[in-house]
Design a protein around this motif. Sequence first.
Motif, mmCIF file in Angstrom:
data_model
loop_
_atom_site.group_PDB
_atom_site.id
_atom_site.type_symbol
_atom_site.label_atom_id
_atom_site.label_comp_id
_atom_site.label_asym_id
_atom_site.label_seq_id
_atom_site.Cartn_x
_atom_site.Cartn_y
_atom_site.Cartn_z
ATOM 1 N N LYS A 85 0.845 -1.198 0.000
ATOM 2 C CA LYS A 85 0.000 0.000 0.000
ATOM 3 C C LYS A 85 0.873 1.238 0.000
ATOM 4 O O LYS A 85 1.810 1.348 0.787
ATOM 5 C CB LYS A 85 -0.897 0.000 1.245
ATOM 6 C CG LYS A 85 -1.737 1.252 1.417
ATOM 7 C CD LYS A 85 -2.904 1.281 0.482
ATOM 8 C CE LYS A 85 -3.627 2.625 0.514
ATOM 9 N NZ LYS A 85 -4.651 2.703 -0.533
ATOM 10 N N PHE B 48 0.900 5.652 -0.135
ATOM 11 C CA PHE B 48 0.179 6.922 -0.084
ATOM 12 C C PHE B 48 1.031 7.922 -0.836
ATOM 13 O O PHE B 48 2.084 8.315 -0.340
ATOM 14 C CB PHE B 48 0.003 7.393 1.355
ATOM 15 C CG PHE B 48 -0.874 6.501 2.179
ATOM 16 C CD1 PHE B 48 -2.261 6.581 2.070
ATOM 17 C CD2 PHE B 48 -0.333 5.583 3.049
ATOM 18 C CE1 PHE B 48 -3.066 5.762 2.817
ATOM 19 C CE2 PHE B 48 -1.137 4.766 3.801
ATOM 20 C CZ PHE B 48 -2.506 4.846 3.683
ATOM 21 N N GLY C 200 -10.955 -2.709 6.028
ATOM 22 C CA GLY C 200 -11.659 -2.054 4.927
ATOM 23 C C GLY C 200 -11.538 -0.552 4.894
ATOM 24 O O GLY C 200 -12.222 0.114 4.129
ATOM 25 N N ILE C 201 -10.679 0.024 5.755
ATOM 26 C CA ILE C 201 -10.515 1.484 5.744
ATOM 27 C C ILE C 201 -9.673 1.874 4.524
ATOM 28 O O ILE C 201 -9.975 2.817 3.815
ATOM 29 C CB ILE C 201 -9.816 1.973 7.025
ATOM 30 C CG1 ILE C 201 -10.570 1.501 8.265
ATOM 31 C CG2 ILE C 201 -9.650 3.481 7.017
ATOM 32 C CD1 ILE C 201 -11.766 2.296 8.665
ATOM 33 N N TYR C 202 -8.597 1.122 4.309
ATOM 34 C CA TYR C 202 -7.794 1.332 3.112
ATOM 35 C C TYR C 202 -7.954 0.119 2.206
ATOM 36 O O TYR C 202 -8.302 -0.965 2.658
ATOM 37 C CB TYR C 202 -6.302 1.466 3.442
ATOM 38 C CG TYR C 202 -5.950 2.611 4.358
ATOM 39 C CD1 TYR C 202 -6.663 3.797 4.326
ATOM 40 C CD2 TYR C 202 -4.886 2.496 5.240
ATOM 41 C CE1 TYR C 202 -6.325 4.840 5.160
ATOM 42 C CE2 TYR C 202 -4.551 3.549 6.080
ATOM 43 C CZ TYR C 202 -5.276 4.710 6.035
ATOM 44 O OH TYR C 202 -4.930 5.747 6.853
ATOM 45 N N PHE C 203 -7.654 0.314 0.935
ATOM 46 C CA PHE C 203 -7.682 -0.802 0.005
ATOM 47 C C PHE C 203 -6.261 -1.013 -0.516
ATOM 48 O O PHE C 203 -5.600 -0.071 -0.924
ATOM 49 C CB PHE C 203 -8.644 -0.509 -1.149
ATOM 50 C CG PHE C 203 -8.900 -1.708 -1.999
ATOM 51 C CD1 PHE C 203 -9.736 -2.726 -1.527
ATOM 52 C CD2 PHE C 203 -8.295 -1.849 -3.230
ATOM 53 C CE1 PHE C 203 -9.959 -3.844 -2.291
ATOM 54 C CE2 PHE C 203 -8.527 -2.971 -3.998
ATOM 55 C CZ PHE C 203 -9.361 -3.973 -3.532
ATOM 56 N N ARG D 250 -13.567 -4.084 0.420
ATOM 57 C CA ARG D 250 -13.574 -2.743 -0.167
ATOM 58 C C ARG D 250 -14.080 -1.677 0.798
ATOM 59 O O ARG D 250 -13.908 -0.492 0.550
ATOM 60 C CB ARG D 250 -14.449 -2.729 -1.424
ATOM 61 C CG ARG D 250 -13.861 -3.585 -2.520
ATOM 62 C CD ARG D 250 -14.207 -3.062 -3.898
ATOM 63 N NE ARG D 250 -13.280 -3.587 -4.864
ATOM 64 C CZ ARG D 250 -12.216 -2.910 -5.301
ATOM 65 N NH1 ARG D 250 -11.991 -1.692 -4.872
ATOM 66 N NH2 ARG D 250 -11.397 -3.463 -6.159
ATOM 67 N N SER D 251 -14.745 -2.067 1.857
ATOM 68 C CA SER D 251 -15.266 -1.074 2.787
ATOM 69 C C SER D 251 -15.390 -1.713 4.159
ATOM 70 O O SER D 251 -15.362 -2.935 4.281
ATOM 71 C CB SER D 251 -16.645 -0.599 2.325
ATOM 72 O OG SER D 251 -17.578 -1.619 2.557
ATOM 73 N N PRO D 252 -15.528 -0.891 5.197
ATOM 74 C CA PRO D 252 -15.690 -1.441 6.541
ATOM 75 C C PRO D 252 -16.876 -2.406 6.624
ATOM 76 O O PRO D 252 -16.857 -3.359 7.394
ATOM 77 C CB PRO D 252 -15.943 -0.203 7.393
ATOM 78 C CG PRO D 252 -15.274 0.896 6.672
ATOM 79 C CD PRO D 252 -15.433 0.577 5.211
ATOM 80 N N HIS E 103 -10.170 1.016 16.951
ATOM 81 C CA HIS E 103 -9.144 1.956 16.529
ATOM 82 C C HIS E 103 -8.524 2.671 17.709
ATOM 83 O O HIS E 103 -9.110 2.789 18.766
ATOM 84 C CB HIS E 103 -9.736 2.970 15.552
ATOM 85 C CG HIS E 103 -10.206 2.344 14.280
ATOM 86 N ND1 HIS E 103 -9.423 2.233 13.182
ATOM 87 C CD2 HIS E 103 -11.376 1.757 13.969
ATOM 88 C CE1 HIS E 103 -10.084 1.617 12.221
ATOM 89 N NE2 HIS E 103 -11.277 1.315 12.681
ATOM 90 N N LYS F 221 -13.778 5.235 17.507
ATOM 91 C CA LYS F 221 -14.755 5.593 16.480
ATOM 92 C C LYS F 221 -16.128 5.565 17.131
ATOM 93 O O LYS F 221 -16.875 4.593 16.989
ATOM 94 C CB LYS F 221 -14.679 4.615 15.309
ATOM 95 C CG LYS F 221 -13.290 4.529 14.711
ATOM 96 C CD LYS F 221 -13.180 5.386 13.475
ATOM 97 C CE LYS F 221 -11.803 5.260 12.873
ATOM 98 N NZ LYS F 221 -11.542 6.235 11.849
#
Lengths: 513, 327
Positions: A14, A16, A54-57, A73-75, A87, A91
């Motif tokens: 991954k 950024f 699922g926070i990042y892909f 793909r998602s939380p 976390h 959250k």
Amino acid sequence: METNYAVEMKNVTKTFGSTVANNNVSLTIKKGEILSLLGENGSGKTTIMNMLAGIYFPDSGQIYINGKEESIRSPKDAYDLGIGMIHQHFKLVDIFSATENVILGQEGKERLNKKAVAARIREICDKYGFDVDPDKKVYNMSVSEKQTLEIVKVIYRGADILILDEPTAVLTPQETEKLFTVIRNMRAAGKAIVIITHKLHEVLSISDRVTILRKGEYVGTVDTKDANEMILTEMMVGKKVELNIDRKEPENTVKRLEVKNLSCYNKEGRLALDNISFTANAGEILGIAGISGCGEKELLESIAGLQKTARGSVIFNDPESGQEIELIGKNPKAIKNLGIALSFVPEDRLGMGLVGSMGMIENMMLRDYNKEGVIFLNKSKPKQVAEAIKEELGVVTPSINTPVSRLSGGNVQKVLVGREISSAPAVLMTAYAVRGLDINTSYSIYNLLNKQKENGVAVLYVGEDLDVLLALCDRILVLCGGKMSGIVDARTTTKEEVGLMMTSIRKGDTKDE
Amino acid sequence: MDSVISLIQAAVVFGTVIMFGCIGEIMSEKAGNLNLGVPGIMYIGAIASLASVFMYESHVAEPNKAVCVIIALVSCFAASALAGLIYSFLTITLRANQNVTGLTLTIFGSGIANFFGGSLNKMAGGVGQISVANTSEAFRARIPGLSSLGAFGKIFFSYGFMVYVAIILAILVNYFLKRTRKGLNLRAVGENPATADAAGVNVTKYKYFATVIGAGISGLGGVYYVMDYIKGTWANDGTIEKLGWLAVALVIFATWKSVNAIWGAYLFGILYWAYFYIPNLTRASQELFKMIPYVVTIIVLLFVSLRKKKENQAPAHLGLSYFREER
């Protein structure tokens, strides 16, 4: 494929922008085990777990859940696969009750049935030994209650794979022990648990296996029973590290700061400090221990002139003139000019002390831009200071002009602490100086503080890690709910004693909880 | 007595315009989108309905009143929602600054509406004043019998149906936000989108949904204004914009609760029209009286802030855009 793996991540990468957060990382998590994920700041521990949640892909690589390749793909996808992450920054929606936070985002009948959910929450609490009031609003909860609620939340959703990101960072030793008991209960129930941490003793006491990351890359996995602090640190840092704090006996101590019967109220009108009296000596490190919110912030701010006090006095013995100066009633600038420096590392590191969109140089200037030049700014000196801090503390930044908000949390902190130390103060107050910092940097900060002490500075150190407080400080002032529990000698006291004093006033005084 | 009744009537009519604007804005703000385009959206809704009804009335020999109402409402809602969609695309997808986008939308809406309004007046010919009498009549139709119940009938039943639609809508939106699953998710998005996201709520979808539907509802204030308030005509006098800003102020006054908007809107109406019923006011002092609703809003804001009750504050993430992978 062996099916006793709850999670298998293969060659996950991954990035950024131009930063590589995870490079080709592979790891496995078994059912019914506790895996520690260990690494320094910026080693990509949280990032890799965020991909599971699922926070990042991921940019590339495969993730297998229970032996089947999945794309998260998602939380929501993560929840559907039974993955729940707690976390580091909770959250939770502040103005919602515990129940509302638990049902948030859940599928079901359109009309909310809060009663049924509250009943189910109580059921989970009974089963694992949690303590959560379903109707309590989150903004009224303590840190430990919020964390418990987070765990209840993921269990309510039927998570079998739990990820906890630095769960003990804000807990007292007693609360930590309670949390560990709960985690062991969950392991016994067959859940797979990952704990992200950089506290070595916790790793050794709770986990079954340890996976180590360094600079975004996978270093290795060891069974906890074969590991010790030295091995783990070496794997984490990549080289041998001296894990000793070089504490010298205090020399030539003179009274520098005398606090007498100090009381103050916080913004909500609650008594935040209640009759605090102590002396801080030059050439000594005075530790301040307490649960977050016990008044440590108000204490330091009162001394720095940032907090209005109700009663009491703070006398400063000026080393230059030898005079006794009353600090209460002076404005923060005057106090600062006397050589009293405060570095407070808040939970949100950029919130106090640094301007995120400015580079290191400008942030250095914030402290004393008005010393030189009336109209035009003189950047050459702050530039030297910035260079020196970057060098000395090993701040990882593309350039000293890069906005500090782009740096990782630990690096931001180095800038903040470095700046305060560089102002050569007579009293150095620092709160949570190593919060979230990796082992290597933490120790370089401890050494810096020790050097300050040897130079005859009175150091006030508010810390979270009791092991460090015991090893670094000369004396420890323990606060509990704004009251003084006492001052102990750091060389002779024990962790348990301090922990107990943090949660209850001695002499049988009870805390309202 | 008569003047009190007529003040209340004026206040209810006035209040209904801003109540629609306010309910829509509450939807949008609860999802974290501060849409300052409300006045523009009300303008767009007003002109869209007026233009479509005008086309219908001038092309059909005997316009059906029910069809007139449906055309007015549908065209208004669609046009307003479209304006909301533009705002959503800019602020949610492109993450543009919400305040700037909203203000731009207001300027755009008032410009486009006044341009077409002027053109419609010209097209209408005659005295240069457009009139959609049929539709306006339908909007202003009262429930037979009830309005002749003396003072009681005058206060409660002397209005067109939109007055009651506004009240029902306020209650429905309140129920939706407080008691339903989607409402809870929507509020979470406005409070703490990262949390909502981690809990599996599709933040983008909810923000779009709330802003677009909210804009549609706000726009209904515009259709009520042209069809009932000024009886199916058009004037380039900027009144809608004034009312639009009051709607935004009303959101704060109502502390983001749509049921409070009901009485709040009528109170604003009374405060706004009070000058008309106070004898011997000069023009200058009239303007001072018209200021009262804004002053009251400031006072409410002051009290709400002082009391620090968290439930009465603006959604925590209001005005900020959300990006999941932000570091």
